[in-house]
Scaffold this active site. Structure first.
Site, PDB file in Angstrom:
ATOM      1  N   HIS A 155      17.515  63.633  19.376  1.00 43.13           N
ATOM      2  CA  HIS A 155      16.283  62.882  19.149  1.00 43.13           C
ATOM      3  C   HIS A 155      16.298  61.672  20.097  1.00 43.13           C
ATOM      4  O   HIS A 155      17.357  61.157  20.450  1.00 43.13           O
ATOM      5  CB  HIS A 155      16.303  62.420  17.686  1.00 43.13           C
ATOM      6  N   ASP A 215      24.441  60.997  14.413  1.00 43.78           N
ATOM      7  CA  ASP A 215      23.069  60.731  13.993  1.00 43.78           C
ATOM      8  C   ASP A 215      22.799  61.660  12.811  1.00 43.78           C
ATOM      9  O   ASP A 215      22.551  62.853  12.978  1.00 43.78           O
ATOM     10  CB  ASP A 215      22.116  61.021  15.158  1.00 43.78           C
ATOM     11  N   GLN A 228      18.985  63.808   9.850  1.00 42.24           N
ATOM     12  CA  GLN A 228      18.591  65.098   9.251  1.00 42.24           C
ATOM     13  C   GLN A 228      19.754  65.751   8.503  1.00 42.24           C
ATOM     14  O   GLN A 228      19.649  66.904   8.085  1.00 42.24           O
ATOM     15  CB  GLN A 228      18.068  66.060  10.332  1.00 42.24           C
ATOM     16  N   LYS A 237      13.817  59.659   4.974  1.00 40.04           N
ATOM     17  CA  LYS A 237      13.976  61.114   5.107  1.00 40.04           C
ATOM     18  C   LYS A 237      14.752  61.685   3.921  1.00 40.04           C
ATOM     19  O   LYS A 237      14.889  62.894   3.782  1.00 40.04           O
ATOM     20  CB  LYS A 237      14.681  61.444   6.417  1.00 40.04           C
ATOM     21  N   CYS A 275       9.857  63.952  19.187  1.00 43.66           N
ATOM     22  CA  CYS A 275      10.750  62.902  19.718  1.00 43.66           C
ATOM     23  C   CYS A 275      12.000  63.519  20.339  1.00 43.66           C
ATOM     24  O   CYS A 275      13.116  62.986  20.179  1.00 43.66           O
ATOM     25  CB  CYS A 275      11.141  61.889  18.637  1.00 43.66           C
TER      26      CYS A 275
END
Ligand code: PLP
Length: 413
Positions: free
Chosen positions: A130, A207, A210, A233, A371
């Protein structure tokens, strides 16, 4: 035994009732929300925790001696403790509250990397990332003369592990890698990747934007050094996020921003910084948001993240089968280990047109580059349509999606 994790998949539909936004009609049809990778809906428990703070406890945290300030501080710091347990951090000092994954990664780029990077050093990422896990590294590379290098992926959307490991030389000072791709849903084999990075002496930032909403995450057993994620999220409020970092690394890092709350003592000659994690939390934080995030953690813990993953994997498998049966569908991202997200194209219909037609039928998906422009370029595409799942989705939602796509196909035939 009737433990939450032993619930049959079908029971998950019941959770939908907890989400008021999902009870509405959009364009005359009951809403089907398939955009949770962008932002997940919030359950009543989160909405009520925020409202209750705003109604009864609103005051600034940490500094007040009065009752409301005590109550606000207790709920705010209580959320930090919940987050600490949720990802199995070894100490609450390791839970830095930020505005989201983006700020968490920028914090590491500026406070961990910038003071030590020099020309010739490298930051390693992958083609799956991302923009939030690309641009902060580009900035710090420009500031220090270091170089950003990128590990390739294959046509299924999986990182080429051999190539990644070859790039792990002594020049690499940090690996920034996504847990799960927001555009393709590929789940990276983090244990393997982190194991190799550690052997090469490389610091690893994951990261996890998700990752955390969809599976159980144990930062200690993963073995990474930093793990960044966002509240909105994982069914919490926007403007909240977490940077988990190893205490000894955080301890050695300079503050990211200066201001109130991150200090112990200030004079014009010098400032003594606060202890962890407050050293990185300058200014009045998003108090109501963090309290809501604490409620989101309680909500997810009550369901059990292993059963969330199981539910979403099964639903994703169903979605892939149903999508593949539609004439003219091209699935983008077919990694062996994939969950919660599916990108696709339908004939030569522009993804934005597809998104609009689906919206007219009450089905919310995301369209565009997600993104992840370099990733789209890798596939030679300006963008895709993307359906992403949350724990509240069920097979009926997938059937509504495929029905709406069939209609779109006929409209554009
Ligand atoms: N990383 C990934 C993989 C994401 O999916 C996102 C958001 O879509 C981000 C980072 C940025 O998260 P935020 O905008 O909450 O900071």
């Amino acid at each position: 035994m009737n433990l939450p994790h032993s619930q049959p998949v079908a029971d998950f539909s019941d959770y939908r009732d907890d989400f008021p936004a999902l009870q509405q009609s959009v364009n005359g049809q009951p809403l089907v929300y398939l955009d949770s990778a962008a932002s997940a809906q919030q359950p009543n428990a989160v909405i009520e925790a925020v409202a209750s703070y705003q109604r009864e406890d609103h005051a600034n945290v940490h500094r007040g001696v009065h009752t409301l300030s005590h109550r606000a501080t207790e709920s705010y710091e209580g959320a930090r403790d919940k987050l600490c347990n949720f990802i199995n951090a070894s100490s609450r000092a390791e839970i830095v509250l930020t505005s989201g994954t983006t700020e968490s990664i920028n914090l590491v780029a500026q406070s961990f990397c910038r003071p030590v990077l020099k020309p010739g050093d490298q930051i390693l990422i992958t083609w799956l990332e991302h923009h939030s896990n690309i641009v902060p590294w580009q900035l710090v590379c420009e500031q220090t003369g270091a170089e950003l290098i990128v590990a390739p992926i294959n046509d299924r959307g999986e990182v080429e592990l051999d190539a990644l490991y070859e790039l792990m030389t002594e020049r690499v000072k940090l690996l920034g890698i996504g847990h799960v791709s927001n555009a393709l849903g590929s789940i990276n084999p983090l244990r393997d990747i982190i194991g190799h990075a550690k052997q090469a002496g490389i610091t690893v930032l994951v990261d996890g934007a998700q990752g955390v909403p969809h599976m159980s995450v144990d930062v200690q057993s993963l073995g990474c050094d930093f793990y960044a994620f966002s509240g909105h999220k994982m069914f919490g409020p926007t403007g909240t996020g977490i940077l988990w970092g190893r205490e000894q690394l955080l301890e050695a890092m300079p503050p990211y921003q200066g201001g109130g709350d991150m200090i112990l003592e200030v004079s014009f000659e010098q400032t003594v910084f606060n202890e962890l994690p407050y050293k990185f939390e300058a200014g009045t934080p998003n108090i109501s948001g963090v309290i809501g995030l604490g409620a989101a953690v309680d909500y997810l813990s009550g369901i059990g993240m292993d059963s969330v993953l199981e539910h979403e994997k099964s639903l994703h498998a169903y979605m892939v089968t149903q999508l593949a049966a539609i004439e003219g569908i091209r699935l983008v991202g077919t990694a062996e280990n994939q969950a919660s997200v599916q990108s696709f194209l339908l004939n030569d219909i522009h993804p934005h047109d597809l998104g609009t037609i689906l919206d007219h039928q009450g089905v919310a998906i995301r369209t565009g580059h997600h993104c992840a422009m370099p990733l789209m370029q890798r596939f030679g595409l300006p963008g895709t349509a993307r359906a992403s799942l949350g724990l509240y989705n069920d097979r009926d939602d997938i059937d509504r999606l495929t029905g709406a796509l069939e209609k779109a196909r006929q409209v554009f035939a």
